[in-house]
Write an enzyme that holds these catalytic residues in place. Sequence first.
Site, short mmCIF file in Angstrom:
data_model
loop_
_atom_site.label_atom_id
_atom_site.label_comp_id
_atom_site.label_asym_id
_atom_site.label_seq_id
_atom_site.Cartn_x
_atom_site.Cartn_y
_atom_site.Cartn_z
CD GLU A 1 -2.55 -1.04 2.77
OE1 GLU A 1 -3.75 -1.32 2.80
OE2 GLU A 1 -1.91 -0.70 3.78
CB CYS A 2 0.60 4.34 0.26
SG CYS A 2 0.79 6.12 0.02
N GLY A 3 3.32 3.64 0.35
CA GLY A 3 4.78 3.55 0.45
C GLY A 3 5.30 2.20 0.03
CB ALA B 1 -2.96 0.25 -5.64
CG LEU C 1 5.73 5.28 -3.78
CD1 LEU C 1 5.95 6.46 -2.83
CD2 LEU C 1 5.83 5.74 -5.23
#
Length: 447
Positions: free
Chosen positions: A321-323, A418, A326
């Site tokens: 998720e998110c971080g 995502a 990335l």
Amino acid sequence: MKRIMIAAMGSGSGKTVLTCGLLRALQRRGISAEGFKCGPDYIDPMFHRRVLGLPSRNLDLFLQGADGVLRTLSRQRAEIALLEGAMGFYDGLGGTDEASGWHVAETVDVPALLALRPKGASLTLAAQVRGLLEFRRPSHIAGLLLTECAPALHAHLKPLLERETGLPVLGYLPPMEEARLESRHLGLLTADEVADFDRRFDAVAGTLEKTVDLGLLLELAKEAAPSKPAVLPSFGCRCAVAVARDDAFCFYYADNLDALRAAGAELRFFSPLADSALPEADGLYLGGGYPELHAGALGENRAMLACVRRAVAGGLPTVAECGGFLYLQQSLRSPEGTACPMAGVLPGSGFPTDRLRRFGYLSLSAGGDSLLFRRGEAVPAHEFHYWDCTENGGDLTAVKPDGRQWRCGFASPTLYAAFPHLHFNGALPLAERFAAAAEQYRKENRR
């Protein structure tokens, strides 16, 4: 059990400092206390947890629904729970009161204390409070607390506000250097980054013990509606899930971790910053946090990057998720502009922007079944990030409450990756699906 909410007219009113100071003050008096946070915020619960040494849980009506929020609140075991509000008391979804602090108070039937910062106003404060009292019925507002308020000003305002509003003023927090906390792009620094954390909140708590009527707070908290203790299901030990947790990856809902445990997952924590390999596990959970601030160190840990790349590419069930999303990219640009290598599982590259991207609540749906999603389901989610990515994926459809929509994310039988964050204590069995996939992986790969 007693419960009370700390609410305010808007963000920046000192709710977090006041909540944490009160939690520490109650603790110092030998009263067991717990913290909860209304809304999707990750950082404020870290402060609650650091003050008490106990998990703090989110109460989010959009992500969890009313039943999920009630389940979470029923986990309370302490004598009193302080529920920290979000934004302004009535500020909810898309200009409505939906999922606001007031909506939580209405759903769980809990009284609220309104934190007021009396800068440049006196009688007008009473007019604002009366407006809040009338705006929704019942308002659930049971008392007032003044923040950044000098003793002389409190002595002037207390009788005025009590006369004009009919509400008790329980006390005040004076201006204090210890109560001033630094911020960055996603909000406050995390609790572990605050210098002299314990000294600061001991000082705030010591002051509140003198300036706030804690006995009246406890009396008002008795008015909260009771709830039955939660009974969590147990699947026995089915699998092990590696969970990234360090300064770069620190955004996890306590309920998500507990839901995974209840679904039969043993959680094995590791650090992508410091460790050279994943622990032996049947699933991988890469939460959010601040990988962009640690991009250089993450990129230099080539052994861990290679281990994660092999594991995810090899079908290890993974939620990123998110971080964490990335971290699975080809590269991630640091705040200084350096492109640092990441795990290279996904095709894009992360880069900074000058504003929040796609901020707020949304629903995710998929055209087919995958690790967490089933065809036709609408899964509530939340985005909060300044960094973006050149390849956001297209396996899912994101829909905002105002109808805007776009394609995003990578979803397969073994992957959810995502920007949107998910909550595992909502209406859908997301944790059970993750654990079931990890259990299947274990059977197929660890005979």
